[in-house]
Design a protein around this motif. Structure first.
Motif, mmCIF file in Angstrom:
data_model
loop_
_atom_site.group_PDB
_atom_site.id
_atom_site.type_symbol
_atom_site.label_atom_id
_atom_site.label_comp_id
_atom_site.label_asym_id
_atom_site.label_seq_id
_atom_site.Cartn_x
_atom_site.Cartn_y
_atom_site.Cartn_z
ATOM 1 N N ARG A 83 15.158 75.610 38.318
ATOM 2 C CA ARG A 83 15.542 74.463 37.505
ATOM 3 C C ARG A 83 16.672 73.679 38.153
ATOM 4 N N ILE A 88 10.215 71.319 43.795
ATOM 5 C CA ILE A 88 8.936 71.752 44.364
ATOM 6 C C ILE A 88 7.912 70.619 44.252
ATOM 7 N N ASN A 94 0.352 68.483 40.153
ATOM 8 C CA ASN A 94 0.789 69.282 38.999
ATOM 9 C C ASN A 94 1.824 68.594 38.129
ATOM 10 N N ILE A 96 2.972 66.735 34.517
ATOM 11 C CA ILE A 96 2.776 67.126 33.115
ATOM 12 C C ILE A 96 2.007 66.010 32.432
ATOM 13 N N PRO A 97 0.743 66.281 32.078
ATOM 14 C CA PRO A 97 -0.129 65.186 31.625
ATOM 15 C C PRO A 97 0.317 64.535 30.317
ATOM 16 N N SER A 98 1.093 65.265 29.536
ATOM 17 C CA SER A 98 1.465 64.726 28.222
ATOM 18 C C SER A 98 2.688 63.811 28.284
ATOM 19 N N LEU A 99 3.356 63.753 29.446
ATOM 20 C CA LEU A 99 4.552 62.906 29.562
ATOM 21 C C LEU A 99 4.251 61.712 30.461
ATOM 22 N N ALA A 103 9.271 60.039 32.111
ATOM 23 C CA ALA A 103 9.624 61.355 31.559
ATOM 24 C C ALA A 103 9.297 62.469 32.545
ATOM 25 N N PHE A 107 12.092 64.909 34.052
ATOM 26 C CA PHE A 107 11.914 66.194 33.362
ATOM 27 C C PHE A 107 12.811 67.310 33.905
ATOM 28 N N GLN A 108 12.698 67.581 35.202
ATOM 29 C CA GLN A 108 13.433 68.729 35.738
ATOM 30 C C GLN A 108 14.942 68.483 35.704
ATOM 31 N N ARG A 110 16.559 66.789 33.555
ATOM 32 C CA ARG A 110 17.018 66.983 32.172
ATOM 33 C C ARG A 110 17.068 68.467 31.837
ATOM 34 N N LEU A 111 16.073 69.213 32.338
ATOM 35 C CA LEU A 111 16.092 70.666 32.106
ATOM 36 C C LEU A 111 17.333 71.299 32.731
ATOM 37 N N GLU A 138 -2.749 60.468 34.304
ATOM 38 C CA GLU A 138 -4.193 60.233 34.476
ATOM 39 C C GLU A 138 -4.519 58.764 34.774
ATOM 40 N N GLN B 441 -0.852 66.503 22.836
ATOM 41 C CA GLN B 441 -2.000 66.548 23.743
ATOM 42 C C GLN B 441 -2.975 67.670 23.393
ATOM 43 N N PRO B 700 3.095 73.992 35.940
ATOM 44 C CA PRO B 700 4.154 73.136 36.477
ATOM 45 C C PRO B 700 5.461 73.277 35.701
ATOM 46 N N VAL B 704 9.024 74.576 37.314
ATOM 47 C CA VAL B 704 10.294 73.853 37.373
ATOM 48 C C VAL B 704 11.370 74.488 36.499
#
Lengths: 218, 801
Positions: A83, A88, A94, A96-99, A103, A107-108, A110-111, A138, B441, B700, B704
């Motif tokens: 994190r 990577i 890879n 994240i399809p929902s974001l 975002a 993402f990383q 923010r994590l 997509e 989703q 993924p 991460v």
């Protein structure tokens, strides 16, 4: 020394007993250094990258990051390491399809608690994704998706960027552009880079080149 | 040749995914089981009605005296005048749960084609007719009568349950009706010329005893209720089947593409897929029928008790296997499979040869369908609203209910999607933003299961609210109706008069409870006489009345009618009612009368005895201090020899009434729980099938920096959150359903309207149960994820995969 890989051994179960994939692999990478890892298919490049990232355990040997053995960190510690200190980039993107794109890039970071909006916006601009920030993975082309993946990996300003054939799914022109961007951004951030690639031509852009054959480094 | 090869290739999918095959079979079997179980219950009850009706009269008309009995001498004079009639006496024997309806017939004149006559002649007339005679009954009824002081009871499988048959003389003695007859069956063959009935037996009227229709009319609403529940369970089961079939089709898209590319014609592929579905339907149908039989066998005793308690209909608690029912079960399984698989088959038939293989499309495509679903939901909600305003009758009421439930189910995914979108926008951390966005989703893949859960929860809330409202109202109503502390049945009118005098001499108030059965507006009903007493003035559950209602009734100027009669006849205070005898009376008030499907009229005792002089004067209520009721009963037994079973104290009567009430809803409760169980299985199967497609989405996030344990906890949380959202959405749907049941269906089916009470405690319990069920369903996939080897996650990133 940022990364110190010592006598790494790894094998996978096969029909006729374990099949060795990595055989006493050792390597080091300094801060800010970029290293290309080449080799044929099945030579163990991706496995080496996964073990370095703490995604898979080694059978023998050690992976030290800033002198700390990642095997001793435990699952939670290795997750924190990925994190906060690693970025990577995968061949298959890879994402994240929902974001949406913004975002995904943020993402990383923010994590890891390192989110800076200005950095994310700069990355989006530099990666040519400014007009696509509200789109979903997509809705993007392969090259665009890979740029999002690079943005995600670099948004948290990691110490080490691990890239597994990042241009494997892209055509040569798009691949060159993506690699160029990745190298520039990593250099600007002072991030070290270990990149797996088939391409000798792309490997030539990096500081150093290592060749993996039959599980051994040359 | 290509057909069998294609079928073999298709079936190989299930070999590597046995759990998915199990889901499909289980879903279909459960749907079939609940549907055919309910149908078995209905078939069994209806068979009992049909059997019961042909006992003594067949379809012949009868002569009766409205509100009274026929003197044996009237029968004799009719026969002498050439009327071909056969006497029948009927009444109840036994006590408590062994109460049985006894028919007494005259073996010499009874029509030969009735069940009763068949038995009378089957075993030698002498044994049947001569003292002590014998009774005939079904084996279960015969067993119930064991221990009663009766002539020998002969068991026979062919007799309807809950009844017994004897020679008329024996029956008259057992029923205490010596010299009296209940009715006379008019035989087909009559002389050309007969003296008019009015000259021979004034007061007798000709009527048709259409038992089967009467029973069917009485119990139609009950069966419709069961059928609606069966259908709901079937629909919930189909959600599972639809999900499993849809997933299997999407997963095999690459295979379809390969087969088509290798030269398999589209028609062959479609036929092979249809054959596969047919095989599943047959397998699951058989399993479903067996399960349905077990469910029906388990529930039948309660259904029988309900029908006996609520309608007095004789139904035994044993199940017969009927071939038509087996066939219907298989048919419904195939129909269900066709319904659930039609869309997938259609898509496959129209699939271009090189259609892109996107296994995740199944989970992703739903978003585009959201708008269409929302529009369809709005349309159906409008239809339900229109039916509330314009529809009438039970079928319209159930159509309204169906439209409402389907609208709610269709509206759920768009509503959830919108809510999750709002949560994602308001998320403060990356993890929570991902959680909400990812949950949104997953929605298309879970929506069928969630819709099933919504239906089950709404049905639970709706039916629960109805039953609890009914229970609350019923208990209050019983307190009002059963105001007397002791209820007594004397054996003769004379004994009744003597007892009244004896009790009044002790300063106690005696309230006659006398009634006659009569045809009211052409339908069976009862006319009661009530005393002018504070017991009624203070307690009677009036729901509408004109001023001075009790004074008018006491003066013989007016009558009270029950709610169901008022609704059926559109009567209000001020309207008039016509009794079979005498002038019409003004309706002074309307009272609630739960648990009685028939019309009822209440007049003063004087009016009753004046218009129906033959009324039995044998039942009384006594006002006495509650604690003295049992002692008084004992004194009455000592003084008059009235057996204790002829006296019931208020508490016992209330307890018995509540018991009947509770049993009435046992079946509904059981079906409710079964439906909820099926919805739970739907969630489990959806989560498990989705779990197999989740790795590319989770890997993924794991890579991460989120641990597998954390991801597993989030997966579990997702199931809980979605169940909680669904439970919240189910509440308004359930309450609307309860309103439809109480204010529309009850009124249409039974003729009474119940006030709706709210039970927030029950909602919370049900909500927690739903969350618990979803939690249990989510636990397995979550544990699997937490224990997943890193290598499995890494494989997602591997170039060599």
């Amino acid at each position: 020394m940022l990364l110190d890989v010592r006598s790494l051994k790894k094998s996978f179960p096969g029909d006729d007993g374990p099949v060795p994939v990595l055989d006493s692999v050792s390597l080091t990478i300094d801060s800010g250094e970029s290293v290309a890892l080449t080799g044929e298919s099945g030579s163990g490049k991706s496995t080496l990258l996964h073990v370095v990232a703490g995604l898979e355990p080694a059978d023998e040997g050690a992976v030290l990051i800033d002198g700390t053995d990642i095997a001793a960190m435990g699952d939670v510690g290795r997750a924190r390491l990925r994190r906060t200190r690693l970025g990577i980039v995968f061949q298959q993107f890879n994402l994240i399809p929902s974001l949406d794109v913004r975002a995904n890039v943020a993402f990383q970071a923010r994590l890891a608690g390192r989110y800076e909006q200005s950095r994310v916006e700069t990355l989006l601009y530099d990666l040519g994704l400014g007009d696509h920030a509200s789109k979903y993975p997509e809705q993007l082309s392969g090259g665009q998706q890979q740029r999002v993946a690079i943005g995600r990996a670099l948004a948290g300003a990691p110490d080490l960027l691990l890239a597994d054939e990042p241009t494997g799914n892209l055509d040569e022109t798009t691949g060159d552009a993506v690699i160029g961007l990745m190298l520039d951004l990593a250099k600007d951030a002072g991030t070290s880079l270990l990149m797996v690639t088939h391409s000798e031509r792309l490997a030539g852009h990096l500081d150093r080149r290592l060749h993996l054959s039959l599980g051994r480094l040359h | 040749m290509s057909y069998s090869i294609t079928l073999g290739a298709l079936l190989s999918h299930w070999r590597v995914r046995p759990f998915q095959a199990l889901t499909l079979v289980l879903g279909l079997a459960l749907a079939t089981a609940l549907w055919s179980g309910v149908q078995a219950l209905n078939a069994e009850a209806r068979a009992s009605y049909a059997q019961a009706t042909s006992v003594v009269t067949g379809t012949r008309p009868v002569l009766v005296r409205e509100g009274g009995v026929i003197d044996e001498r009237e029968y004799v004079s009719l026969r002498r005048a050439g009327w071909q009639v056969s006497p029948v006496v009927e009444g109840w024997i036994g006590s408590g749960r062994s109460r049985v309806k006894l028919f007494g017939i005259d073996a010499l004149t009874a029509p030969r084609d009735t069940q009763a006559a068949t038995f009378a002649f089957s075993d030698g007339m002498a044994g049947t007719m001569l003292s002590p005679g014998r009774l005939f009954a079904s084996p279960v009824t015969a067993a119930r009568l064991a221990g009663e002081e009766l002539p020998p009871v002969h068991a026979s499988d062919a007799l309807a349950p809950g009844i017994a048959i004897a020679d008329i003389g024996i029956a008259q003695r057992l029923l205490g009706m010596e010299g009296q007859l209940s009715h006379l069956v008019i035989l087909e063959t009559q002389p050309m010329v007969r003296p008019p009935l009015a000259d021979l037996a004034p007061g007798l009227t000709q009527r048709k005893i259409d038992g089967a229709e009467d029973l069917a009319r009485l119990t139609d609403s009950f069966h419709l209720n069961l059928t609606a529940f069966g259908f709901l369970s079937f629909a919930v089961g189909l959600f599972i089947v639809n999900g499993a079939i849809g997933l299997a089709f999407e997963q095999r898209r690459p295979l379809f593409r390969t087969l088509r590319a290798l030269g398999v014609p589209g028609r062959t592929l479609t036929i092979a897929l249809a054959s596969e579905l047919l095989a599943f339907a047959l397998l699951a149908g058989c399993l479903g029928i067996v399960l349905g039989y077990l469910i029906a066998a388990a529930l039948l005793p309660d259904v029988a008790a309900t029908l006996r308690g609520l309608y007095g209909v004789p139904v035994e608690g044993t199940l017969t296997i009927r071939p038509a029912w087996w066939a219907a079960g298989l048919l419904i399984a195939m129909l269900g499979t066709a319904l659930a698989g039609a869309a997938a088959l259609w898509k496959t038939a129209r699939l271009p040869v090189l259609a892109p293989a996107r296994p995740r499309a199944w989970a992703m495509a739903g978003h585009t369908a959201e708008r269409a679903q929302a529009i369809a939901a709005l349309g159906l909600a409008a239809l339900a609203g229109a039916l509330v305003l314009l529809g009438s009758g039970l079928v319209a009421a159930f159509a309204m209910l169906g439209a409402l439930l389907i609208a709610a189910a269709l509206a759920l995914p768009p509503l959830l999607s919108r809510a999750l979108q709002l949560f994602a926008r308001g998320a403060k951390t990356a993890e929570s933003e991902w959680f909400w966005a990812d949950t949104r989703q997953q929605l298309p893949g879970l929506s069928l299961a969630l819709m099933a859960l919504l239906l089950a929860l709404a049905a639970n809330i709706g039916v629960g609210t109805m039953v609890s409202s009914f229970r609350l109202t019923f208990a209050g109503w019983l307190d009002q109706r059963l105001a007397s502390e002791l209820y007594i049945s004397t054996r003769t009118d004379a004994e009744g008069a003597a007892l009244t005098a004896w009790l009044e001499a002790r300063g106690l108030t005696v309230l006659p409870i006398w009634n006659v059965d009569a045809s009211i507006d052409g339908a069976p009903g009862t006319i009661y006489g009530v005393a002018d007493h504070a017991t009624y003035r203070d307690n009677w559950p009036l729901i509408d009345a004109s001023p001075d209602v009790w004074d008018k009734v006491a003066a013989g100027e007016a009558a009270l009618i029950n709610e169901q009669y008022a609704r059926r006849g559109a009567l209000r205070p001020g309207s008039t009612v016509t009794l079979p005898v005498g002038d019409p009376l003004e309706v002074a008030g309307i009272y609630s009368d739960y648990g009685n499907p028939e019309a009822q009229i209440l007049v003063s005792v004087a009016t009753l005895t004046e218009r129906f002089p033959g009324v039995e004067r044998q039942r009384f209520g006594v006002r006495v201090a509650q604690e003295d009721a049992n002692a008084l009963a004992k004194e009455i037994t000592d003084a008059f020899g009235i057996p204790p079973e002829n006296m019931t104290d208020q508490a016992s009567l209330k307890r018995f009434s509540i018991e009947v009430f509770e049993r009435t809803f046992t079946v509904t409760g059981a079906l409710n729980i079964l439906t909820l169980g099926v919805a739970g299985i739907a969630i489990l199967t959806s989560l498990l099938t989705l779990a197999t497609m989740r790795l590319p989405q989770l890997a993924p996030v794991w890579a991460v920096g989120l641990t597998r344990a954390r991801l597993a906890r989030l997966e579990l949380l997702r199931a809980l959150v979605l169940a909680a959202f669904t439970a919240i959405a189910a509440l308004p749907v359930g309450l609307t359903l309860a309103w439809i049941l109480l204010a529309v269906i009850n009124v249409e089916a039974f003729g009474w309207r119940l006030p709706m009470h709210l039970f927030p405690g029950d909602w919370i319990k049900l909500g927690l149960l739903a969350i618990l069920a979803a939690g249990l369903a989510g636990l397995w996939p979550a544990i699997k994820l937490a224990r997943l080897a890193p290598a499995d996650l890494v494989r997602v990133f591997s170039n060599e995969r």
